[in-house]
Design a protein around this motif. Sequence first.
Motif: not given
Length: 178
Positions: A106-127
């Motif tokens: 990714v170009k830093v002009e698009v997203l100004p980060v380096t060495n990026y990692s991410s985690h996406l999770t869906v969890k149930p809510l009580e109720g």
Amino acid sequence: MKPLGTLAILIGLAVPVAAAAHGPTRQKITLTTDVAATPEAVWDVIGDFQDMTWHPVVIGTKGDGGNEIDATRVLTLGAEDGPTISEVLYRYSAEKMSYSYRITDVKVEVLPVTNYSSHLTVKPLEGGGAQVEWRGAFYRGYPNNDPPEDLNDEAAIAAVSAVYRAGLDAIAARFAGN
């Protein structure tokens, strides 16, 4: 001069040099949203690594490998000829409704980060309902000391937070009124 006095002076001189030599620190953020839908319904929308068009900025996703480890995708942002972000999947669990990926290009002009990692999770809510959690870890876009304002830690945190918030808000809106 006594040896202890000389040592104190040397330590006093070394501390500012060591502090100035310190580079960027890894930034971490976690954002969540509660969704008025079952976790399974939310996962059906966001659980396919090859399709991130649920995010309002992503207008297209192309990739290879499905949801297998080392699958790749290229996200096109904003318009057909818009900037792109290339990513690779390194963890996936349909059972746990979660996946982890990292940006490979990714170009830093698009997203100004380096060495990026991410985690996406869906969890149930009580109720009932679901909670979507999006976590990220990254370094600012400028790896050296004294970064320009648009590539400093604050800019990186603000940019990633805006990406996460837009996606999470879109998911919540999609299921509002269910």
